[in-house]
Motif scaffolding. Structure first.
Motif, mmCIF file in Angstrom:
data_model
loop_
_atom_site.group_PDB
_atom_site.id
_atom_site.type_symbol
_atom_site.label_atom_id
_atom_site.label_comp_id
_atom_site.label_asym_id
_atom_site.label_seq_id
_atom_site.Cartn_x
_atom_site.Cartn_y
_atom_site.Cartn_z
ATOM 1 N N GLY A 273 12.202 -22.014 27.831
ATOM 2 C CA GLY A 273 11.030 -21.777 28.658
ATOM 3 C C GLY A 273 9.802 -22.499 28.143
ATOM 4 N N PHE A 274 9.680 -22.585 26.824
ATOM 5 C CA PHE A 274 8.567 -23.315 26.230
ATOM 6 C C PHE A 274 8.596 -24.782 26.639
ATOM 7 C CE2 PHE A 274 6.970 -25.879 22.662
ATOM 8 C CZ PHE A 274 5.640 -25.491 22.706
ATOM 9 N N PHE A 275 9.765 -25.404 26.571
ATOM 10 C CA PHE A 275 9.850 -26.810 26.947
ATOM 11 C C PHE A 275 9.653 -27.007 28.446
ATOM 12 C CE2 PHE A 275 12.021 -27.314 22.822
ATOM 13 C CZ PHE A 275 11.186 -28.288 22.315
ATOM 14 N N LEU A 276 10.117 -26.068 29.252
ATOM 15 C CA LEU A 276 9.848 -26.169 30.688
ATOM 16 C C LEU A 276 8.356 -26.026 30.971
ATOM 17 C CD1 LEU A 276 12.726 -24.217 32.458
ATOM 18 C CD2 LEU A 276 12.228 -26.651 32.560
ATOM 19 N N ASP A 277 7.680 -25.156 30.238
ATOM 20 C CA ASP A 277 6.237 -24.986 30.427
ATOM 21 C C ASP A 277 5.453 -26.213 30.002
ATOM 22 O OD1 ASP A 277 6.251 -22.482 31.554
ATOM 23 O OD2 ASP A 277 6.128 -21.438 29.637
ATOM 24 N N LEU B 97 18.171 -30.414 22.200
ATOM 25 C CA LEU B 97 18.849 -30.430 23.492
ATOM 26 C C LEU B 97 17.900 -30.028 24.611
ATOM 27 C CD1 LEU B 97 21.553 -30.704 25.073
ATOM 28 C CD2 LEU B 97 21.844 -28.250 24.675
ATOM 29 N N PHE B 98 17.122 -28.961 24.415
ATOM 30 C CA PHE B 98 16.179 -28.527 25.445
ATOM 31 C C PHE B 98 15.075 -29.550 25.672
ATOM 32 C CE2 PHE B 98 17.465 -23.989 24.456
ATOM 33 C CZ PHE B 98 18.313 -23.937 25.538
ATOM 34 N N TYR B 99 14.653 -30.209 24.608
ATOM 35 C CA TYR B 99 13.638 -31.242 24.764
ATOM 36 C C TYR B 99 14.153 -32.362 25.661
ATOM 37 C CZ TYR B 99 10.573 -35.138 23.758
ATOM 38 O OH TYR B 99 9.730 -36.202 23.889
ATOM 39 N N ILE C 104 8.698 -19.110 30.167
ATOM 40 C CA ILE C 104 9.182 -18.347 29.014
ATOM 41 C C ILE C 104 9.511 -16.923 29.437
ATOM 42 C CG2 ILE C 104 8.580 -17.426 26.752
ATOM 43 C CD1 ILE C 104 6.794 -19.886 26.366
ATOM 44 N N ILE C 105 8.595 -16.295 30.153
ATOM 45 C CA ILE C 105 8.798 -14.914 30.605
ATOM 46 C C ILE C 105 9.981 -14.827 31.562
ATOM 47 C CG2 ILE C 105 7.771 -13.037 31.949
ATOM 48 C CD1 ILE C 105 5.068 -13.877 30.723
#
Length: 102
Positions: free
Chosen positions: A62-66, A11-13, A77-78
């Protein structure tokens, strides 16, 4: 639990992909809606305060946004982990929602 994690990763991807490729064309006054940010907020508000899945979920989001942004890896992520922890602490300390406590 594995199915739940896999569902949110996929979903995040797709939300990150839609947000960076499709939603960039629909800016309102130069602002693009952040779908992942909204999902993390909603999930952490409606999750029980004893569960920590929302914090892990915000790290994955956050990982996928980064990955799809031009900022340094770890920035989103932070921010999202801090947001999830803040929501959890605020709801645990100051807000009592009876139908979520069951």
């Amino acid at each position: 639990m594995i199915k739940k994690i896999l569902f949110f990763v996929i979903l995040f991807y797709f939300l990150a992909l839609i947000q960076t490729s499709f939603m960039a064309h629909f800016s309102v006054w130069g602002l693009i809606p952040n779908l992942i940010f909204l999902l993390v907020i909603v999930w952490n508000i409606f999750e029980k305060s004893k569960n920590n899945f929302g914090i892990y979920q915000s790290a994955a989001a956050g990982f996928f946004l980064d990955i799809f942004s031009s900022k340094i890896i770890g920035f989103n992520i932070i921010i999202l982990i801090f947001l999830a922890i803040t929501i959890k602490l605020f709801l645990k300390s100051y807000v009592r929602i009876p139908f979520l406590e069951k």
